[in-house]
Design an enzyme around this catalytic site. Structure first.
Site, mmCIF file in Angstrom:
data_model
loop_
_atom_site.group_PDB
_atom_site.id
_atom_site.type_symbol
_atom_site.label_atom_id
_atom_site.label_comp_id
_atom_site.label_asym_id
_atom_site.label_seq_id
_atom_site.Cartn_x
_atom_site.Cartn_y
_atom_site.Cartn_z
ATOM 1 N N TYR A 1 -8.902 5.449 7.976
ATOM 2 C CA TYR A 1 -8.965 5.785 9.406
ATOM 3 C C TYR A 1 -9.964 6.929 9.559
ATOM 4 O O TYR A 1 -9.742 8.011 9.026
ATOM 5 C CB TYR A 1 -7.599 6.251 9.913
ATOM 6 C CG TYR A 1 -6.567 5.139 10.018
ATOM 7 C CD1 TYR A 1 -5.840 4.717 8.900
ATOM 8 C CD2 TYR A 1 -6.318 4.514 11.233
ATOM 9 C CE1 TYR A 1 -4.895 3.706 8.999
ATOM 10 C CE2 TYR A 1 -5.370 3.499 11.341
ATOM 11 C CZ TYR A 1 -4.668 3.101 10.228
ATOM 12 O OH TYR A 1 -3.737 2.094 10.328
ATOM 13 N N LYS B 1 1.378 -0.815 15.235
ATOM 14 C CA LYS B 1 2.793 -0.897 15.579
ATOM 15 C C LYS B 1 3.225 -2.163 16.330
ATOM 16 O O LYS B 1 4.416 -2.485 16.368
ATOM 17 C CB LYS B 1 3.182 0.320 16.447
ATOM 18 C CG LYS B 1 3.258 1.615 15.658
ATOM 19 C CD LYS B 1 4.528 1.667 14.836
ATOM 20 C CE LYS B 1 4.534 2.753 13.805
ATOM 21 N NZ LYS B 1 4.317 2.295 12.438
ATOM 22 N N PRO C 1 -3.999 -0.637 19.131
ATOM 23 C CA PRO C 1 -3.824 -1.053 17.737
ATOM 24 C C PRO C 1 -3.886 0.081 16.706
ATOM 25 O O PRO C 1 -3.450 -0.125 15.563
ATOM 26 C CB PRO C 1 -4.974 -2.050 17.499
ATOM 27 C CG PRO C 1 -5.937 -1.835 18.601
ATOM 28 C CD PRO C 1 -5.187 -1.239 19.743
ATOM 29 N N HIS D 1 0.837 -1.207 0.000
ATOM 30 C CA HIS D 1 0.000 0.000 0.000
ATOM 31 C C HIS D 1 0.865 1.249 0.000
ATOM 32 O O HIS D 1 1.788 1.364 0.796
ATOM 33 C CB HIS D 1 -0.913 0.022 1.237
ATOM 34 C CG HIS D 1 -2.107 -0.871 1.067
ATOM 35 N ND1 HIS D 1 -3.248 -0.723 1.807
ATOM 36 C CD2 HIS D 1 -2.338 -1.904 0.234
ATOM 37 C CE1 HIS D 1 -4.142 -1.633 1.433
ATOM 38 N NE2 HIS D 1 -3.600 -2.367 0.495
ATOM 39 N N TYR E 1 4.207 6.137 10.429
ATOM 40 C CA TYR E 1 3.349 5.029 9.991
ATOM 41 C C TYR E 1 4.154 3.963 9.252
ATOM 42 O O TYR E 1 3.950 2.769 9.449
ATOM 43 C CB TYR E 1 2.216 5.567 9.110
ATOM 44 C CG TYR E 1 1.109 4.561 8.893
ATOM 45 C CD1 TYR E 1 0.150 4.336 9.868
ATOM 46 C CD2 TYR E 1 1.045 3.817 7.716
ATOM 47 C CE1 TYR E 1 -0.853 3.399 9.683
ATOM 48 C CE2 TYR E 1 0.045 2.885 7.509
ATOM 49 C CZ TYR E 1 -0.905 2.679 8.503
ATOM 50 O OH TYR E 1 -1.893 1.746 8.315
HETATM 51 P P1 RFL Z 1 2.249 -12.787 20.877
HETATM 52 O O1 RFL Z 1 1.799 -12.786 19.474
HETATM 53 O O2 RFL Z 1 1.261 -12.522 21.942
HETATM 54 O O3 RFL Z 1 2.935 -14.203 21.131
HETATM 55 C C1 RFL Z 1 3.264 -14.661 22.415
HETATM 56 C C2 RFL Z 1 3.279 -16.168 22.381
HETATM 57 O O4 RFL Z 1 3.719 -16.674 23.629
HETATM 58 C C3 RFL Z 1 2.879 -17.745 24.005
HETATM 59 N N1 RFL Z 1 2.976 -17.880 25.466
HETATM 60 C C4 RFL Z 1 3.683 -18.844 26.088
HETATM 61 N N2 RFL Z 1 4.410 -19.866 25.601
HETATM 62 C C5 RFL Z 1 5.018 -20.692 26.503
HETATM 63 N N3 RFL Z 1 4.919 -20.525 27.850
HETATM 64 C C6 RFL Z 1 4.193 -19.519 28.364
HETATM 65 N N4 RFL Z 1 4.110 -19.352 29.694
HETATM 66 C C7 RFL Z 1 3.556 -18.607 27.472
HETATM 67 N N5 RFL Z 1 2.765 -17.507 27.634
HETATM 68 C C8 RFL Z 1 2.435 -17.084 26.414
HETATM 69 C C9 RFL Z 1 1.504 -17.347 23.485
HETATM 70 O O5 RFL Z 1 0.636 -18.451 23.343
HETATM 71 C C10 RFL Z 1 1.889 -16.728 22.146
HETATM 72 O O6 RFL Z 1 1.918 -17.690 21.118
HETATM 73 O O7 RFL Z 1 3.467 -11.769 21.120
HETATM 74 P P2 RFL Z 1 4.623 -11.282 20.117
HETATM 75 O O8 RFL Z 1 5.284 -12.447 19.433
HETATM 76 O O9 RFL Z 1 5.420 -10.351 20.930
HETATM 77 O O10 RFL Z 1 3.876 -10.494 18.965
HETATM 78 C C11 RFL Z 1 3.192 -9.288 19.233
HETATM 79 C C12 RFL Z 1 1.974 -9.149 18.312
HETATM 80 O O11 RFL Z 1 1.214 -10.328 18.380
HETATM 81 C C13 RFL Z 1 1.122 -7.943 18.687
HETATM 82 O O12 RFL Z 1 1.917 -6.852 19.065
HETATM 83 C C14 RFL Z 1 0.236 -7.484 17.513
HETATM 84 O O13 RFL Z 1 -0.667 -8.476 17.138
HETATM 85 C C15 RFL Z 1 -0.500 -6.223 17.902
HETATM 86 N N6 RFL Z 1 -1.455 -5.812 16.866
HETATM 87 C C16 RFL Z 1 -1.024 -5.169 15.717
HETATM 88 N N7 RFL Z 1 0.292 -4.952 15.501
HETATM 89 C C17 RFL Z 1 0.720 -4.389 14.332
HETATM 90 O O14 RFL Z 1 1.935 -4.221 14.150
HETATM 91 N N8 RFL Z 1 -0.164 -4.039 13.331
HETATM 92 C C18 RFL Z 1 -1.487 -4.228 13.485
HETATM 93 O O15 RFL Z 1 -2.216 -3.962 12.535
HETATM 94 C C19 RFL Z 1 -1.986 -4.787 14.711
HETATM 95 N N9 RFL Z 1 -3.286 -5.013 14.887
HETATM 96 C C20 RFL Z 1 -2.812 -6.095 17.025
HETATM 97 C C21 RFL Z 1 -3.713 -5.674 16.004
HETATM 98 C C22 RFL Z 1 -3.267 -6.805 18.140
HETATM 99 C C23 RFL Z 1 -4.607 -7.075 18.264
HETATM 100 N N10 RFL Z 1 -4.994 -7.816 19.429
HETATM 101 C C24 RFL Z 1 -5.935 -8.842 19.436
HETATM 102 C C25 RFL Z 1 -4.199 -7.702 20.637
HETATM 103 C C26 RFL Z 1 -5.049 -5.948 16.120
HETATM 104 C C27 RFL Z 1 -5.522 -6.630 17.251
HETATM 105 C C28 RFL Z 1 -6.998 -6.856 17.331
HETATM 106 C C1 PHB Z 2 -5.562 -4.565 10.822
HETATM 107 O O1 PHB Z 2 -5.768 -4.712 9.600
HETATM 108 O O2 PHB Z 2 -5.728 -5.484 11.632
HETATM 109 C C2 PHB Z 2 -5.131 -3.230 11.312
HETATM 110 C C3 PHB Z 2 -4.747 -2.278 10.391
HETATM 111 C C4 PHB Z 2 -4.343 -1.027 10.831
HETATM 112 C C5 PHB Z 2 -4.341 -0.738 12.174
HETATM 113 C C6 PHB Z 2 -4.725 -1.700 13.098
HETATM 114 C C7 PHB Z 2 -5.125 -2.952 12.659
HETATM 115 O O3 PHB Z 2 -3.975 0.499 12.562
#
Ligand code: RFL
Ligand code: PHB
Length: 391
Positions: free
Chosen positions: A201, A298, A294, A72, A386
């Site tokens: 957004y 980031k 979110p 994008h 961004y």
């Molecule tokens: P994760 O992905 O939470 O992975 C952690 C892993 O550790 C496991 N775990 C254990 N394993 C062994 N022993 C234990 N005691 C443990 N405790 C936990 C878990 O099962 C899991 O598999 O962390 P990691 O790797 O640091 O990654 C971080 C990302 O997942 C997170 O920051 C992003 O998903 C946040 N986020 C977004 N980030 C972006 O850069 N762009 C986005 O568009 C974006 N959108 C989002 C998001 C997070 C969201 N939610 C649900 C929190 C949208 C949403 C809705």
């Molecule tokens: C997503 O597609 O999950 C998403 C995109 C942009 C954001 C947050 C989440 O700022």
């Protein structure tokens, strides 16, 4: 069992770290508490910064990203029934972002690790990190009902916000910084082509809405909802109606296409930073050390930055004996983390309507958005943040 680097967690941080170490010829074991289907299906992030996509390619896991990822070159801002496109490469000197779901990043990294025959234990729950302050840290874990110990030279806690590694850093040495926002984020996936070819957004009088996508046939969308809202509290019809209202613009040609909602969940919104990100031979990476709301997209990108920084530092230490980069790990990561915290906070408070917001608060938000549409400097600041801060 014994290894060089014990990695706790097989989210994007732990899996990419395993890959980077494998490429550098450094042994590691990944322990993951959940099973493989759960890790591969957990719906989360979708936007990869330029540097994240480049890091995945450099690690040799970019083939499907290059085939299926959607590059994008802009995002759209909506407010006051107006629309404004931010041209990312024009403002940043060629930087873009890529839509490629976190689920797919994890699938690619798991497949690569298993193909390499490198150890990745699912349903292996870390119980505690012990002796982090010594040169023989250990992870106690339970796998298939049996307790075991992983002896390591280094442990990296990639176990997310609810993991156990953070607790191994003595409280007396720790500072945490936190903000919880008075709203949550209701996210949906729907089987319908995205109604716009870039992310939208929107700041509405009734709150924030975000129109995103996962593929040319799958829409991802978010709505600001009151804190504590259950995902089931809104019918699918109500979710589409609300998206329609918040995304409304003067342009008569604009239409929001509706389709079957296949998943809906609510995430609380918080900012959180744990300092330092290192104690002795225990290092924290990703959500284990920091959380962002979110809105700025980031979280996943910060996790990638942390593990790239760690892998470089450890490789340099093992190659040359010089610990300088490892010693600087926490400070190096935290500089980037705080820039992402600042940006995510600014985007969140610019676009969400807090309960009890006054007319003054509304006017300040609208003036901030208007500024983005009239000042190249303001727009450049948004585009640089961004598309991502350098690793
Ligand atoms: P994760 O992905 O939470 O992975 C952690 C892993 O550790 C496991 N775990 C254990 N394993 C062994 N022993 C234990 N005691 C443990 N405790 C936990 C878990 O099962 C899991 O598999 O962390 P990691 O790797 O640091 O990654 C971080 C990302 O997942 C997170 O920051 C992003 O998903 C946040 N986020 C977004 N980030 C972006 O850069 N762009 C986005 O568009 C974006 N959108 C989002 C998001 C997070 C969201 N939610 C649900 C929190 C949208 C949403 C809705
Ligand atoms: C997503 O597609 O999950 C998403 C995109 C942009 C954001 C947050 C989440 O700022």
């Amino acid at each position: 069992m014994r290894t060089t680097v014990g990695i706790i967690g097989a989210g994007p941080a732990g899996l990419l770290l395993g890959r980077l170490l494998q490429n550098a010829g450094i042994r590691s074991v990944v322990l993951e508490s959940r099973d493989r289907p759960y890790v591969e299906r957990r719906q989360r992030a979708g936007i990869l910064e330029q540097g994240t996509a480049d890091a995945l390619r450099a690690a040799g896991v970019g083939a499907r990203l290059d085939r299926e990822g959607l590059e994008h070159t802009g995002i759209e801002l909506r407010f006051d029934r107006r629309r404004h496109r931010v041209d990312l490469p024009a403002l940043t000197g060629s930087r873009t972002v890529t839509v490629y779901a976190q689920t797919e990043v994890c699938k690619d990294l798991i497949a690569a690790r298993l193909a390499d025959g490198a150890p990745l234990l699912f349903e292996a729950q870390a119980l505690a990190v012990e002796d982090a302050g010594t040169d023989r840290p250990r992870v106690r874990y339970r796998h298939r009902g049996r307790e075991a110990v992983l002896d390591c030279d280094y442990v990296v806690g990639c176990d997310g916000f609810r993991g156990v590694s953070r607790a191994a850093i003595p409280a007396a040495l720790t500072r945490t910084y936190e903000r919880t926002y008075p709203y949550g984020s209701l996210g949906i996936l729907a089987d319908v082509a995205p109604s716009h070819d870039e992310l939208v957004y929107a700041r509405g009088d009734r709150g924030f809405a975000l129109l995103s996508m996962r593929s040319p046939s799958v829409t991802r969308a978010y709505l600001q909802v009151p804190a504590g809202t259950e995902a089931g509290a809104w019918s699918h019809e109500e979710i589409w109606d609300e998206l329609d209202r918040r995304l409304e613009v003067e342009d008569p040609a604009w239409r929001l296409a509706r389709g079957p909602v296949t998943a809906a969940s609510v995430t609380p919104m918080r900012s959180h930073v744990h300092e330092p990100m290192r104690h002795g031979r225990l290092f924290l990476a990703g959500d284990a050390a920091h959380i962002v709301p979110p809105t700025g997209a980031k979280g996943l990108n910060l996790a990638v930055g942390d593990v790239v920084t760690f892998a470089r530092a450890l490789t340099a230490h093992l190659d040359t004996g010089d610990p300088a980069l490892l010693d600087a790990y926490s400070a190096t990561c935290l500089r980037r983390v705080w820039q992402a915290e600042r940006f995510s906070y600014a985007m969140t408070t610019l676009l969400h309507r807090a309960p009890g917001a006054t007319g003054f608060d509304d006017r300040i938000q609208l003036a901030g958005l208007d500024r983005l549409t009239t000042s190249r400097a303001a727009e450049t600041e948004l585009a640089e943040a961004y598309t991502g801060f350098p690793f």
